[in-house]
Design an enzyme around this catalytic site. Structure first.
Site, PDB file in Angstrom:
ATOM      1  N   PHE A  11      -9.485  -8.032   1.743  1.00 21.30           N
ATOM      2  CA  PHE A  11     -10.531  -6.998   1.850  1.00 21.30           C
ATOM      3  C   PHE A  11     -11.729  -7.295   0.932  1.00 21.30           C
ATOM      4  N   ILE A  61      -1.702 -19.810  -4.257  1.00 16.17           N
ATOM      5  CA  ILE A  61      -2.158 -19.975  -5.648  1.00 16.17           C
ATOM      6  C   ILE A  61      -1.019 -20.444  -6.562  1.00 16.17           C
ATOM      7  N   GLU A  83      -0.928  -9.861  -4.440  1.00 14.81           N
ATOM      8  CA  GLU A  83      -0.264  -8.840  -3.632  1.00 14.81           C
ATOM      9  C   GLU A  83      -0.860  -7.542  -4.143  1.00 14.81           C
ATOM     10  N   THR A 123      -7.603  -4.316 -11.929  1.00  9.09           N
ATOM     11  CA  THR A 123      -7.651  -2.947 -11.412  1.00  9.09           C
ATOM     12  C   THR A 123      -7.557  -1.918 -12.532  1.00  9.09           C
ATOM     13  N   ASP A 124      -8.048  -0.712 -12.261  1.00  5.50           N
ATOM     14  CA  ASP A 124      -7.902   0.378 -13.243  1.00  5.50           C
ATOM     15  C   ASP A 124      -6.452   0.835 -13.368  1.00  5.50           C
ATOM     16  N   GLU A 125      -5.600   0.442 -12.420  1.00  2.00           N
ATOM     17  CA  GLU A 125      -4.213   0.930 -12.448  1.00  2.00           C
ATOM     18  C   GLU A 125      -3.418   0.394 -13.631  1.00  2.00           C
ATOM     19  N   TYR A 150       3.402  -3.112  -8.865  1.00  2.00           N
ATOM     20  CA  TYR A 150       2.074  -3.711  -8.632  1.00  2.00           C
ATOM     21  C   TYR A 150       1.240  -3.652  -9.909  1.00  2.00           C
ATOM     22  N   LYS A 154      -0.236  -6.683 -12.383  1.00  2.00           N
ATOM     23  CA  LYS A 154      -1.663  -6.905 -12.674  1.00  2.00           C
ATOM     24  C   LYS A 154      -1.897  -6.804 -14.194  1.00  2.00           C
ATOM     25  N   LEU A 206      -0.885  12.591   4.481  1.00  2.00           N
ATOM     26  CA  LEU A 206      -1.186  12.830   3.079  1.00  2.00           C
ATOM     27  C   LEU A 206       0.111  12.778   2.273  1.00  2.00           C
ATOM     28  N   GLY A 275       6.839   7.658  -8.272  1.00  2.00           N
ATOM     29  CA  GLY A 275       6.041   7.324  -9.459  1.00  2.00           C
ATOM     30  C   GLY A 275       4.543   7.476  -9.265  1.00  2.00           C
ATOM     31  N   HIS A 276       4.132   8.181  -8.248  1.00  2.00           N
ATOM     32  CA  HIS A 276       2.722   8.296  -7.811  1.00  2.00           C
ATOM     33  C   HIS A 276       1.776   8.648  -8.970  1.00  2.00           C
TER      34      HIS A 276
HETATM   35  P1  NAD Z   1      -5.965  -7.676  -0.174  1.00  2.00           P
HETATM   36  O1  NAD Z   1      -4.485  -7.516  -0.128  1.00  2.00           O
HETATM   37  O2  NAD Z   1      -6.787  -7.137   0.934  1.00  2.00           O
HETATM   38  O3  NAD Z   1      -6.335  -9.224  -0.317  1.00  2.00           O
HETATM   39  C1  NAD Z   1      -5.591 -10.101  -1.123  1.00  2.00           C
HETATM   40  C2  NAD Z   1      -5.730 -11.505  -0.538  1.00  2.00           C
HETATM   41  O4  NAD Z   1      -4.978 -12.406  -1.388  1.00  2.00           O
HETATM   42  C3  NAD Z   1      -5.164 -11.633   0.876  1.00  2.00           C
HETATM   43  O5  NAD Z   1      -6.080 -12.300   1.719  1.00  2.00           O
HETATM   44  C4  NAD Z   1      -3.903 -12.459   0.679  1.00  2.00           C
HETATM   45  O6  NAD Z   1      -3.585 -13.276   1.799  1.00  2.00           O
HETATM   46  C5  NAD Z   1      -4.260 -13.286  -0.539  1.00  2.00           C
HETATM   47  N1  NAD Z   1      -3.061 -13.776  -1.232  1.00  2.00           N
HETATM   48  C6  NAD Z   1      -1.940 -13.068  -1.522  1.00  2.00           C
HETATM   49  N2  NAD Z   1      -1.032 -13.881  -2.113  1.00  2.00           N
HETATM   50  C7  NAD Z   1      -1.596 -15.110  -2.195  1.00  2.00           C
HETATM   51  C8  NAD Z   1      -1.147 -16.352  -2.684  1.00  2.00           C
HETATM   52  N3  NAD Z   1       0.078 -16.489  -3.218  1.00  2.00           N
HETATM   53  N4  NAD Z   1      -1.992 -17.409  -2.622  1.00  2.00           N
HETATM   54  C9  NAD Z   1      -3.233 -17.289  -2.061  1.00  2.00           C
HETATM   55  N5  NAD Z   1      -3.697 -16.125  -1.573  1.00  2.00           N
HETATM   56  C10 NAD Z   1      -2.893 -15.048  -1.635  1.00  2.00           C
HETATM   57  O7  NAD Z   1      -6.417  -7.064  -1.576  1.00  2.00           O
HETATM   58  P2  NAD Z   1      -7.819  -6.497  -2.044  1.00  2.00           P
HETATM   59  O8  NAD Z   1      -7.791  -5.040  -1.920  1.00  2.00           O
HETATM   60  O9  NAD Z   1      -8.891  -7.275  -1.425  1.00  2.00           O
HETATM   61  O10 NAD Z   1      -7.727  -6.847  -3.604  1.00  2.00           O
HETATM   62  C11 NAD Z   1      -8.251  -8.054  -4.108  1.00  2.00           C
HETATM   63  C12 NAD Z   1      -8.112  -8.048  -5.623  1.00  2.00           C
HETATM   64  O11 NAD Z   1      -8.792  -6.928  -6.163  1.00  2.00           O
HETATM   65  C13 NAD Z   1      -6.675  -7.940  -6.101  1.00  2.00           C
HETATM   66  O12 NAD Z   1      -6.526  -8.765  -7.235  1.00  2.00           O
HETATM   67  C14 NAD Z   1      -6.530  -6.466  -6.476  1.00  2.00           C
HETATM   68  O13 NAD Z   1      -5.562  -6.307  -7.481  1.00  2.00           O
HETATM   69  C15 NAD Z   1      -7.917  -6.163  -6.983  1.00  2.00           C
HETATM   70  N6  NAD Z   1      -8.363  -4.770  -6.880  1.00  2.00           N
HETATM   71  C16 NAD Z   1      -8.291  -4.103  -5.692  1.00  2.00           C
HETATM   72  C17 NAD Z   1      -8.793  -2.807  -5.609  1.00  2.00           C
HETATM   73  C18 NAD Z   1      -8.781  -2.038  -4.305  1.00  2.00           C
HETATM   74  O14 NAD Z   1      -9.117  -0.857  -4.305  1.00  2.00           O
HETATM   75  N7  NAD Z   1      -8.410  -2.626  -3.193  1.00  2.00           N
HETATM   76  C19 NAD Z   1      -9.321  -2.187  -6.744  1.00  2.00           C
HETATM   77  C20 NAD Z   1      -9.364  -2.904  -7.943  1.00  2.00           C
HETATM   78  C21 NAD Z   1      -8.891  -4.199  -8.000  1.00  2.00           C
HETATM   79  O1  TDX Z   2      -0.975   7.167   3.956  1.00  2.00           O
HETATM   80  C1  TDX Z   2      -1.290   7.358   2.769  1.00  2.00           C
HETATM   81  N1  TDX Z   2      -1.441   8.637   2.319  1.00  2.00           N
HETATM   82  C2  TDX Z   2      -1.785   8.934   1.036  1.00  2.00           C
HETATM   83  O2  TDX Z   2      -1.917  10.102   0.669  1.00  2.00           O
HETATM   84  C3  TDX Z   2      -1.527   6.257   1.846  1.00  2.00           C
HETATM   85  C4  TDX Z   2      -1.367   4.824   2.305  1.00  2.00           C
HETATM   86  C5  TDX Z   2      -1.887   6.563   0.555  1.00  2.00           C
HETATM   87  N2  TDX Z   2      -2.006   7.856   0.151  1.00  2.00           N
HETATM   88  C6  TDX Z   2      -2.457   8.136  -1.233  1.00  2.00           C
HETATM   89  C7  TDX Z   2      -1.808   7.349  -2.353  1.00  2.00           C
HETATM   90  C8  TDX Z   2      -2.921   7.254  -3.379  1.00  2.00           C
HETATM   91  O3  TDX Z   2      -2.978   8.438  -4.167  1.00  2.00           O
HETATM   92  O4  TDX Z   2      -3.836   7.742  -1.276  1.00  2.00           O
HETATM   93  C9  TDX Z   2      -4.188   7.193  -2.546  1.00  2.00           C
HETATM   94  C10 TDX Z   2      -4.718   5.782  -2.362  1.00  2.00           C
HETATM   95  O5  TDX Z   2      -3.634   4.969  -1.928  1.00  2.00           O
HETATM   96  P1  TDX Z   2      -3.791   3.386  -1.709  1.00  2.00           P
HETATM   97  O6  TDX Z   2      -4.873   3.123  -0.720  1.00  2.00           O
HETATM   98  O7  TDX Z   2      -2.449   2.818  -1.465  1.00  2.00           O
HETATM   99  O8  TDX Z   2      -4.409   2.923  -3.108  1.00  2.00           O
HETATM  100  P2  TDX Z   2      -3.850   2.972  -4.620  1.00  2.00           P
HETATM  101  O9  TDX Z   2      -2.378   3.060  -4.672  1.00  2.00           O
HETATM  102  O10 TDX Z   2      -4.659   3.999  -5.355  1.00  2.00           O
HETATM  103  O11 TDX Z   2      -4.275   1.496  -5.096  1.00  2.00           O
HETATM  104  C11 TDX Z   2      -5.545   0.938  -4.678  1.00  2.00           C
HETATM  105  O12 TDX Z   2      -6.495   0.996  -5.707  1.00  2.00           O
HETATM  106  C12 TDX Z   2      -6.303   0.154  -6.810  1.00  2.00           C
HETATM  107  C13 TDX Z   2      -5.391  -0.511  -4.213  1.00  2.00           C
HETATM  108  O13 TDX Z   2      -4.422  -0.556  -3.177  1.00  2.00           O
HETATM  109  C14 TDX Z   2      -5.020  -1.408  -5.347  1.00  2.00           C
HETATM  110  O14 TDX Z   2      -4.991  -2.760  -4.915  1.00  2.00           O
HETATM  111  C15 TDX Z   2      -6.061  -1.278  -6.416  1.00  2.00           C
HETATM  112  O15 TDX Z   2      -5.686  -2.009  -7.539  1.00  2.00           O
END
Ligand code: NAD
Ligand code: TDX
Length: 344
Positions: A11, A61, A83, A123-125, A150, A154, A206, A275-276
């Protein structure tokens, strides 16, 4: 600048690749394992549109010789690969430790060996959660208190990057960003799951009461902040990225129902996540001080644009939605009352 972008078919990484090729003087090699979270359509056309500036290497990686070779051939590594889904991490924690911790260590080793710059995406998590009424937000000095496998993986990766900075002179920066939304996000995640449900004539789902709070930022604002850190960040520093976008999950579902013109009560409560985390909130002063500012300040307008993108690109999400729903079906049940797994 020759960039190696790990996880560039996911993404945030794929949005980074599109935006960087259009707006910056750089070449990009994506290293991605092309697992379930990657979508080849996210990179479609780039090799034709940017013939000498874009390349995709399918690989892991954790493959040290491959990572070593690629890092040696580039100037900067932008490390997105991970992941990334909390619910998946509850089913298979070890997969998260392997990719997120061991994979990151391998990237750090190669960057040290070849004296290359690394920007590590986190991530902020890693900070755990905040109480709903806590007046404080996360800052770079907040203690790490991860809650899920997760976020623990991280957090561990961040610690290793800092250890390589201090012990081996790794030239690195780290950023911890809040929840991203925008185009090309996998339908396993909250916002695209609800959008694709609505576009498929199904009800949003939800977790628990829906009172959990996430701090939303548009993916382009995140990626602009990453560029600002690459260009002007101080080596060894950690930057927090966020856009003051706190909303409860119930509010987000209400906005989405309004955007598609559906009945505001047409959603269901389902089993809460174990653990939400209750609430995340980022103090982005460290990144604002570099001169970056989020551009997408109207969250509902950003959501409406995101809904439009999913409406226009059903072929992008049809298969991955099916897979995501099969995953959820194994454990999710509709709960009339919206009970929470974690208290306030
Ligand atoms: P995503 O799951 O959409 O993308 C992750 C990508 O990494 C995928 O294309 C996957 O195929 C690839 N990948 C996984 N394992 C791999 C491996 N062993 N070798 C090579 N590639 C591999 O995730 P995202 O939401 O795009 O998140 C990207 C980064 O940003 C992550 O490090 C995540 O922790 C961080 N992040 C995400 C969010 C969010 O809201 N989505 C917020 C803060 C930080
Ligand atoms: O169907 C759902 N219903 C629901 O209420 C899903 C999938 C999630 N949720 C809730 C759980 C969380 O409170 O929505 C909120 C957001 O959920 P996710 O999209 O799974 O995100 P979150 O767990 O907050 O983590 C995301 O933000 C930080 C990304 O997936 C992480 O990669 C990033 O680090």
């Amino acid at each position: 600048m020759r960039l190696l972008v790990t996880g560039g078919a996911g993404f945030i990484g794929s949005n980074f690749v599109h935006r960087s090729l259009a707006q910056h003087d750089c070449t990009i090699t994506v290293l991605d394992i092309m697992g379930y979270a990657a979508n080849p359509q996210s990179l479609a056309g780039l090799a034709d549109n940017y013939p000498s500036r874009f390349d995709l290497v399918v690989g892991d990686i954790c493959d040290k010789p491959l990572v070593d070779k690629l890092v040696a051939e580039h100037d900067v590594v932008v490390h997105f690969a991970a992941e990334s889904h909390n619910d998946q991490s509850l089913r298979d924690p070890l997969r998260f430790a392997t990719t997120n911790v061991l994979g990151t260590i391998g990237v750090c080793e190669a960057a040290v060996r070849h004296s290359k710059r690394l920007h590590h995406i986190s991530t902020d998590e890693v900070f755990g959660d905040l109480a709903f009424d806590d007046p404080h937000k996360f800052t770079p000095d907040t203690c790490y208190r991860p809650s899920s496998p997760y976020s623990a993986s991280k957090a561990s990766a961040d610690h290793f990057v800092r250890a390589y900075i201090r012990s081996f002179g790794l030239a690195a920066t780290i950023s911890n960003c809040s929840n991203n939304y925008g185009p090309r996000q996998h339908p396993e995640k909250f916002i695209p799951r609800q959008i694709t449900a609505l576009l498929s004539g199904q009800q949003p789902r939800l977790y628990g009461s829906g009172q959990h709070v996430r701090d939303w930022i548009h993916v382009d604002d995140h990626n602009d902040a990453v560029w600002k850190i690459i260009e002007s960040g101080q080596l060894g520093e950690t930057y927090l990225i966020g856009a003051d976008g706190e909303h409860t999950n119930a509010q987000v579902i209400a906005y989405l129902l309004e955007i598609v013109g559906a009945d505001p009560h047409d959603y269901v409560h389902v089993t809460d996540r174990a653990g939400h985390d209750r609430r995340y909130a980022i103090d982005a002063s460290s990144t604002l001080a570099l001169g970056w500012e989020p551009q997408h300040r109207d969250f509902r307008a950003g959501l409406a644009e995101t809904v439009a993108w999913y409406r226009e690109n059903p072929q992008w999400w049809a298969n991955s939605r099916q897979q995501a729903e099969a995953f959820y079906q194994q454990s999710e049940t509709i709960t009339g009352n919206g009970g929470d797994a974690t208290g306030s």
